[in-house]
Scaffold this motif. Sequence first.
Motif, short mmCIF file in Angstrom:
data_model
loop_
_atom_site.label_atom_id
_atom_site.label_comp_id
_atom_site.label_asym_id
_atom_site.label_seq_id
_atom_site.Cartn_x
_atom_site.Cartn_y
_atom_site.Cartn_z
N GLU A 1 36.89 31.86 53.69
CA GLU A 1 36.03 32.22 52.55
C GLU A 1 35.11 33.39 52.87
O GLU A 1 34.93 34.31 52.06
CB GLU A 1 35.20 30.99 52.13
N LEU A 2 34.50 33.39 54.07
CA LEU A 2 33.57 34.46 54.43
C LEU A 2 34.29 35.79 54.66
O LEU A 2 33.73 36.86 54.41
CB LEU A 2 32.78 34.07 55.68
N LEU A 3 35.53 35.73 55.10
CA LEU A 3 36.32 36.95 55.25
C LEU A 3 36.71 37.50 53.88
O LEU A 3 36.64 38.71 53.64
CB LEU A 3 37.57 36.67 56.09
N GLN A 4 37.10 36.63 53.00
CA GLN A 4 37.44 37.05 51.63
C GLN A 4 36.23 37.67 50.94
O GLN A 4 36.36 38.64 50.19
CB GLN A 4 37.95 35.84 50.83
N LYS A 5 35.06 37.15 51.23
CA LYS A 5 33.84 37.69 50.65
C LYS A 5 33.64 39.15 51.10
O LYS A 5 33.30 40.03 50.29
CB LYS A 5 32.63 36.84 51.08
N ALA A 6 33.87 39.42 52.38
CA ALA A 6 33.72 40.77 52.90
C ALA A 6 34.77 41.71 52.30
O ALA A 6 34.48 42.88 52.03
CB ALA A 6 33.84 40.76 54.43
N ILE A 7 35.97 41.20 52.08
CA ILE A 7 37.04 42.01 51.47
C ILE A 7 36.64 42.42 50.05
O ILE A 7 36.81 43.58 49.66
CB ILE A 7 38.36 41.21 51.45
N GLU A 8 36.09 41.48 49.32
CA GLU A 8 35.68 41.78 47.94
C GLU A 8 34.51 42.74 47.92
O GLU A 8 34.44 43.64 47.07
CB GLU A 8 35.32 40.47 47.23
N GLU A 9 33.58 42.59 48.86
CA GLU A 9 32.44 43.50 48.94
C GLU A 9 32.89 44.92 49.28
O GLU A 9 32.26 45.90 48.85
CB GLU A 9 31.44 43.02 49.99
N ALA A 10 33.96 45.03 50.04
CA ALA A 10 34.49 46.35 50.39
C ALA A 10 35.26 46.98 49.25
O ALA A 10 35.66 48.15 49.34
CB ALA A 10 35.39 46.23 51.63
N GLY A 11 35.48 46.24 48.18
CA GLY A 11 36.17 46.77 47.01
C GLY A 11 37.68 46.71 47.10
O GLY A 11 38.38 47.33 46.31
N PHE A 12 38.21 45.95 48.06
CA PHE A 12 39.65 45.82 48.22
C PHE A 12 40.17 44.77 47.24
O PHE A 12 39.67 43.65 47.20
CB PHE A 12 40.01 45.42 49.65
N LYS A 13 41.20 45.11 46.50
CA LYS A 13 41.76 44.17 45.53
C LYS A 13 43.23 43.88 45.83
O LYS A 13 43.60 42.76 46.13
CB LYS A 13 41.60 44.73 44.11
N GLU A 14 44.06 44.93 45.74
CA GLU A 14 45.50 44.74 45.98
C GLU A 14 45.86 45.29 47.36
O GLU A 14 45.49 46.41 47.70
CB GLU A 14 46.31 45.46 44.91
#
Length: 506
Positions: A10-23
Motif C-alpha cells: 500500500e505504501l509503495l502504491q501511494k508513492a507511485i500515485e504521488e509520482a503521477g505514474f498511472k499506466e
Amino acid sequence: MTFKDFNFKELLQKAIEEAGFKEPSPIQVEAIPHVLQGKDIVGQAHTGTGKTAAFGLPILNKLGKKAGEALVIVPTRELAMQVSDELYRFGKHLGINTATVYGGQSYSRQIKLLENSNVIVATPGRLLDLLRNEQINIKPNFVVLDEADEMLDMGFLDDIKDIFTYLPESRQTLLFSATMPVAIKNLAKTILKEPEFITITQANVTNVNITQTFYVVDEKERDDALIRLFDYKNPKKSIIFCRTKKDVDRLSTFLVSQGFMAKALHGDMEQKQREEAIKAFKSSKLEVLIATDVAARGLDVNDVTHVFNYHLPFDGESYVHRIGRTGRAGKDGIAISIVTPHEFRTLQRIEKTIGTKLESRVVPNISTVKQKKIDELKQTILDQEIKDYAITLVEDLKEEFDISTIAFKLASIIASKTYVKGNNNIGKSEIDIKKLTELLSKNDRGDDRNGSRNRGGRRDNFRRDRKRSDRDESSSSSRPRQRSSSSSAKPSGDKPAKTQRSRRRD
C-alpha cells in the motif's frame, strides 16, 4: 493495465500515485511480474523506456530492513544520482534508505553511511575498491546491472566480473542493456541463472518535427550563451530547463533584469504560484518559463516555439519529456542544449538513448546576430502598412524637419533593437568541438579500459576535472533527508560544426 494490477504494498502504491505514474510502460509490464516471482532477467531496453521503475518497484516491494539488501551498479555518477533519486522517491513511505557511491569522496564517510542503507547505487570503480580492500562486506539479495553495454564501452567489464566474485551466489540478478554485444551475452551467462529475456525496442523516441542542436561553452559562459541565442533565435514562447531549483530562481531573476517577461516554475513554489505562472505562460503574458523537470511531464502548451536545456538532464527519458514541450499539434519546434565539455558523456548517452544525433553548432558572434536583426527589421518595414495616424504624425514633423531627417530619426529609434550585448565570441569553435570529441573517444577506448586498476591514470584525472561541474549539476531538494556529496571561438555564424549521497528518513 495500471500499477494497481501488480498488487504492490500500500505504501509503495501511494508513492507511485504521488509520482503521477498511472499506466506501466512496456518494459515495466514485461519485467515487473518476473522480478516479483524472483526470476533473473535480461532486459534489452533504453534508458527512456522506464526501466528504473521496472526493476526498482518490485525490488522495493520485496525489501526487508537489512543494510545492503539491494545493489544497483551503473556506469556513471550522473546515472547513479538519477537512479538513486528515483528509488528514494518510490521508497520514501517504506522507510527505505539509499546511498550513492562513486569516486572522489571520503572512504570513511561512505563506509559509515552504507551501514544503514537498504539500497546501494554504485559505480564500478569505487565499489570494487571498497570490496577489494575489505572495507565493506555486503550480501545483497538483489543485484541490478544497469546500462551494461555502456560499462563495456567504458572499459569496466573486467571490474564487473571481479565485483561479482565478492557477491553471494544466492541472489536475484537483473541485467539491463540497450544493445546486446557478444561480451554482454557472455557476461549474462556467467552471472545469471536461467534468466527470462525481455526485449523492448524503441524507434523515433523524439518528435521528428523538433530540430535538436547543441552549443559547447565553458561553465562561466552559460548565461552569455543563453542571451546570445535568444538574441539570434528570437523565440516567441520558450521554456528553459535547469537541474536545480536554485538555478531556476537565479536565472529567472537574471532574465527579468535583462528585460525578459520571465517566471520560475519548480516544486518549492506554492501551488497557487505555480498555477499563476502556467496560466500566464499559456496566455502569452509570459514569453519565458524557467523550470525544473517538474514541468516536463505535465505542461501542455501547443505554441511553445523553443525549448532550451540550460543544463542537460541526466538521462534520455527526461530529455525526451523536456523537448516534447515544443513541436506539438503538428507544429515545428526547436530544442537547444547548452553543453560544457564535462557534459559530453551525458550528451552521448542521451543521443544513444533517443537514437538521434544532436547537431553541433557554434554560438553566433555579434556581427552575425546584428546582421540578422537588421534584415528582420528591414523586412518588418517593408511589410508594414501605412496607417492614417502615421501620415498625420509625419505631416506635423515636416513643419520642423525635412523628410530625410524625419526618416533618420525614426530609423534611429527602431534600430536600437539591433543592439547586441556581450562578448563577440562565446563558446567553442568548430575545431574545439572536433578536438573535444576526438579526445573523449580516445579516453573511452584507452584509459577507461584500465578501470579501477589504474587509479592514477588519466581516467581519474578526467573525472576529477569533472568535479566542479558535478557540483554545479547536483540536484537540490526540499525532501527531509541527509546527503553527503561525494579558447575563444573564431567569429562565426550559427552554422553546423563538425559520494556519494545518502538518503535517510529523519
